[in-house]
Write an enzyme that holds these catalytic residues in place. Structure first.
Site, PDB file in Angstrom:
ATOM      1  CG  HIS A 137      -0.125   0.006   2.510  1.00 29.50           C
ATOM      2  ND1 HIS A 137       0.442   1.153   3.050  1.00 29.50           N
ATOM      3  CD2 HIS A 137       0.208  -1.003   3.347  1.00 29.50           C
ATOM      4  CE1 HIS A 137       1.091   0.843   4.160  1.00 29.50           C
ATOM      5  NE2 HIS A 137       0.965  -0.459   4.367  1.00 29.50           N
ATOM      6  CD  GLU A 148       1.913  -5.829   7.919  1.00 27.27           C
ATOM      7  OE1 GLU A 148       2.131  -7.019   7.599  1.00 27.27           O
ATOM      8  OE2 GLU A 148       2.588  -4.876   7.514  1.00 27.27           O
TER       9      GLU A 148
END
Length: 198
Positions: free
Chosen positions: A8, A82
């Site tokens: 990201h 994550e």
């Protein structure tokens, strides 16, 4: 299939050096939004069949310009999120988190306090990648997260650990690979660096 695995764009937590791993997570910064637009320019010419993101908002914000350019929806796969920091969430002291993840190389069942174990993380991430491969697209993008990408790539690409230890994984970095879960994955490029296999 060809898979573009993307970290990201820059977030406010990245700037503050905070361990931001829980849902929904912080937004992209203005720089992160610019990185997302640049990503669309870089990958917009590829023949992409689908765009996948984690359930953290920063991955969806990163993928949005590319999705708009190509007229594709975004498929949210929580398994791409994550590595969960648990008790270390939003801490600026990263070393205990890093040390726990490094232990996974020898102790996959070691658990970050309140967070992921190595085996649990790999199971969910493998399942997300398998879902992407099973959708039958020749080429796809998956927007994910730095620690998760580094650990999964290190475990799944059959390359020595020092390959990954010596390379950066910056915001909006693209890892290009080909293969599938059954035959295995072959790394084609680490960012702008083509990878040759002996």
């Amino acid at each position: 299939m060809r898979l573009y695995l993307v970290r990201h764009g820059q977030t406010h937590a990245n700037v503050a050096r905070q361990l931001d791993t829980a849902v929904p997570g912080l937004d992209l910064t203005d720089e992160g939004r610019a990185q997302a637009r640049d990503l669309a320019d870089r990958l917009g010419g590829e023949d992409l069949g689908a765009i996948y993101t984690s359930d953290l908002v920063r991955t969806q914000q990163t993928a949005a310009p590319l999705a708009e350019m190509l007229g594709l929806g975004m498929v949210v796969l929580p398994g791409l999120r994550e590595i969960q920091a648990g008790d270390y969430e939003m801490s600026t002291e990263w070393q205990p988190y890093i040390d726990a993840v490094i232990r996974w190389r020898d102790e996959p069942h070691h658990t970050i306090p309140g967070g992921d174990s190595g085996a649990g993380f790999m199971e969910r991430y493998d399942a997300a990648i398998a879902r992407i491969a099973s959708d039958g697209h020749e080429s796809a993008v998956a927007v994910s997260h730095g620690a998760a990408m580094r650990v999964w790539c290190s475990a799944s690409l059959g390359l020595p650990a020092d390959f990954f230890d010596g390379r950066r994984l910056d915001n909006a970095h693209v890892v290009t690979m080909e293969g599938d879960p059954e035959a295995g994955w072959r790394l084609l490029a680490w960012g702008d660096e083509p990878v040759t296999h002996g």
